[in-house]
Design a protein around this motif. Structure first.
Motif, PDB file in Angstrom:
ATOM      1  N   VAL A 240       3.053   5.769  -3.183  1.00 21.07           N
ATOM      2  CA  VAL A 240       4.166   6.378  -3.856  1.00 21.07           C
ATOM      3  C   VAL A 240       3.814   7.339  -5.256  1.00 21.07           C
ATOM      4  CG1 VAL A 240       6.765   6.955  -4.106  1.00 21.07           C
ATOM      5  CG2 VAL A 240       6.147   6.162  -1.993  1.00 21.07           C
ATOM      6  N   LEU A 241       3.774   6.099  -5.886  1.00 19.46           N
ATOM      7  CA  LEU A 241       2.959   6.254  -7.316  1.00 19.46           C
ATOM      8  C   LEU A 241       2.102   7.075  -7.633  1.00 19.46           C
ATOM      9  CD1 LEU A 241       3.345   2.588  -8.272  1.00 19.46           C
ATOM     10  CD2 LEU A 241       5.543   4.226  -8.811  1.00 19.46           C
ATOM     11  N   LYS A 242       1.312   6.731  -6.678  1.00 14.80           N
ATOM     12  CA  LYS A 242      -0.343   7.434  -7.141  1.00 14.80           C
ATOM     13  C   LYS A 242       0.010   8.572  -7.001  1.00 14.80           C
ATOM     14  CE  LYS A 242      -4.846   8.202  -4.977  1.00 14.80           C
ATOM     15  NZ  LYS A 242      -6.134   7.387  -4.030  1.00 14.80           N
TER      16      LYS A 242
ATOM     17  N   LYS B 197      10.688  17.775  -7.118  1.00 16.36           N
ATOM     18  CA  LYS B 197      11.485  17.694  -5.617  1.00 16.36           C
ATOM     19  C   LYS B 197      10.453  18.265  -4.714  1.00 16.36           C
ATOM     20  CE  LYS B 197      15.124  20.180  -5.702  1.00 16.36           C
ATOM     21  NZ  LYS B 197      16.201  21.332  -5.506  1.00 16.36           N
ATOM     22  N   LYS B 198       9.659  18.800  -4.525  1.00 19.03           N
ATOM     23  CA  LYS B 198       8.965  18.898  -3.090  1.00 19.03           C
ATOM     24  C   LYS B 198       8.423  17.621  -2.581  1.00 19.03           C
ATOM     25  CE  LYS B 198       4.996  21.836  -1.065  1.00 19.03           C
ATOM     26  NZ  LYS B 198       4.368  23.311  -1.485  1.00 19.03           N
ATOM     27  N   TYR B 199       7.594  16.989  -3.615  1.00 29.49           N
ATOM     28  CA  TYR B 199       6.790  15.859  -3.638  1.00 29.49           C
ATOM     29  C   TYR B 199       8.037  14.882  -3.302  1.00 29.49           C
ATOM     30  CZ  TYR B 199       4.083  11.313  -4.099  1.00 29.49           C
ATOM     31  OH  TYR B 199       4.032  10.259  -3.615  1.00 29.49           O
ATOM     32  N   LEU B 200       9.013  15.140  -3.396  1.00 32.41           N
ATOM     33  CA  LEU B 200      10.278  14.444  -2.956  1.00 32.41           C
ATOM     34  C   LEU B 200      10.269  14.094  -1.407  1.00 32.41           C
ATOM     35  CD1 LEU B 200      12.456  13.185  -6.242  1.00 32.41           C
ATOM     36  CD2 LEU B 200      10.683  11.804  -5.239  1.00 32.41           C
ATOM     37  N   GLU B 201      10.702  15.386  -1.271  1.00 30.19           N
ATOM     38  CA  GLU B 201      11.087  15.880  -0.212  1.00 30.19           C
ATOM     39  C   GLU B 201      10.162  15.571   0.644  1.00 30.19           C
ATOM     40  OE1 GLU B 201      11.712  19.674  -0.072  1.00 30.19           O
ATOM     41  OE2 GLU B 201      13.782  20.005  -0.984  1.00 30.19           O
ATOM     42  N   GLN B 202       8.610  15.478   0.835  1.00 31.96           N
ATOM     43  CA  GLN B 202       7.321  15.449   1.960  1.00 31.96           C
ATOM     44  C   GLN B 202       7.778  13.768   1.935  1.00 31.96           C
ATOM     45  OE1 GLN B 202       4.164  16.366  -0.765  1.00 31.96           O
ATOM     46  NE2 GLN B 202       4.043  18.509  -0.004  1.00 31.96           N
ATOM     47  N   ASN B 203       7.694  13.335   1.038  1.00 28.35           N
ATOM     48  CA  ASN B 203       7.530  11.725   1.185  1.00 28.35           C
ATOM     49  C   ASN B 203       9.532  11.283   1.647  1.00 28.35           C
ATOM     50  OD1 ASN B 203       6.046   9.765  -0.409  1.00 28.35           O
ATOM     51  ND2 ASN B 203       6.480  12.194  -0.942  1.00 28.35           N
ATOM     52  N   GLY B 204      10.050  12.438   2.238  1.00 28.42           N
ATOM     53  CA  GLY B 204      11.850  11.568   2.205  1.00 28.42           C
ATOM     54  C   GLY B 204      12.804  12.170   1.751  1.00 28.42           C
TER      55      GLY B 204
ATOM     56  N   ILE C 213       2.073  14.839 -11.308  1.00 32.91           N
ATOM     57  CA  ILE C 213       3.382  15.411 -11.990  1.00 32.91           C
ATOM     58  C   ILE C 213       3.316  14.860 -13.637  1.00 32.91           C
ATOM     59  CG2 ILE C 213       5.525  15.654 -11.960  1.00 32.91           C
ATOM     60  CD1 ILE C 213       5.440  14.977  -8.683  1.00 32.91           C
ATOM     61  N   VAL C 214       3.250  13.619 -13.923  1.00 34.43           N
ATOM     62  CA  VAL C 214       2.909  12.641 -14.983  1.00 34.43           C
ATOM     63  C   VAL C 214       1.580  13.709 -16.019  1.00 34.43           C
ATOM     64  CG1 VAL C 214       2.361  11.043 -16.355  1.00 34.43           C
ATOM     65  CG2 VAL C 214       4.059  10.409 -13.744  1.00 34.43           C
TER      66      VAL C 214
ATOM     67  N   ASN D  58       1.024  -0.766  -0.302  1.00 31.84           N
ATOM     68  CA  ASN D  58      -0.176   0.135  -0.012  1.00 31.84           C
ATOM     69  C   ASN D  58       0.544   1.321   0.569  1.00 31.84           C
ATOM     70  OD1 ASN D  58      -2.166  -1.493  -0.685  1.00 31.84           O
ATOM     71  ND2 ASN D  58      -2.697  -2.135   2.239  1.00 31.84           N
ATOM     72  N   ALA D  59       2.322   1.267   0.349  1.00 33.92           N
ATOM     73  CA  ALA D  59       2.698   2.106   1.264  1.00 33.92           C
ATOM     74  C   ALA D  59       3.655   2.621  -0.880  1.00 33.92           C
ATOM     75  CB  ALA D  59       4.057   1.941   1.774  1.00 33.92           C
TER      76      ALA D  59
END
Length: 202
Positions: A99-101, A138-145, A106-107, A94-95
């Motif tokens: 992440v993919l969702k 980049k912001k999305y990646l930072e939100q996911n650590g 962005i796509v 589910n995690a």
């Protein structure tokens, strides 16, 4: 009264009142009964003691009971282990789905930007659109650590960097330091996700 008459009277009283003698005899009888009771109790206790065969049977029953309880606990633990593995697998699955969702919007932005660039002659507007999408990613990646680390002008660290080239340098201070970054490295929750590919001075 003569002495003979006194003697006869006292003997008559003793014959009519034998309480003293009978009291002694009764007490003796009571004591005998208590001894008999104690002996009977000892005999009953000895009869209640288990024979070796009965004691073995009792131990066998206890062993069978404890074995049954042990098998029950083992089955419960096995069920718990399988349930934990299944829940862990579902959490990871589910995690990954979440992440993919999160990447799908962005796509969508990329697709809209590509479609809009077909009718745009100004490269700066295309660049601005690409920059907006890049910052969003980049912001999305930072939100996911996930964060990048810039290793330039830093000491080479094999735990975080991968040296793809070594360049001789005249400056002693530049030796062992990173001169250029070919590919950025990324961390996820303070753990290296991807090593940075760098050029190191020698």
């Amino acid at each position: 009264m003569s002495n003979k008459n006194r003697y006869d009277d006292e003997r008559l009283k003793n014959q009519q009142s034998p309480e003293a003698d009978s009291g002694v005899e009764v007490e003796g009888e009571v004591m005998d009964n208590e001894n008999v009771s104690e002996e009977a109790t000892g005999e009953n206790e000895s009869k209640e003691e288990l024979t070796p065969e009965a004691e073995i049977e009792n131990l066998k029953e206890q062993l069978a009971k404890e074995k049954k309880e042990y098998m029950f606990l083992m089955a419960e633990f096995d069920n718990f282990r399988k349930r934990t593995l299944r829940e862990k697998s579902e959490i990871i699955k589910n995690a990954g789905e979440q992440v993919l969702k999160g990447l799908l919007p962005i796509v969508d932005d990329f697709e809209r930007g590509l479609k809009a660039s077909e009718n745009v002659d100004d490269p700066n507007s295309i660049r601005e659109g690409m920059l907006l999408i890049y910052n969003k990613l980049k912001k999305y990646l930072e939100q996911n650590g996930v964060k990048e680390f810039d290793p330039e002008d830093k000491e080479f660290n094999a735990d975080r960097h991968e040296a793809i080239s070594v360049v001789p340098v005249a400056d002693e201070e530049a030796k062992g330091k990173i001169l250029d970054t070919i590919e950025k490295g990324y961390m996820i929750n303070d753990k290296v996700l991807r090593h940075a590919k760098v050029v190191v001075g020698q």
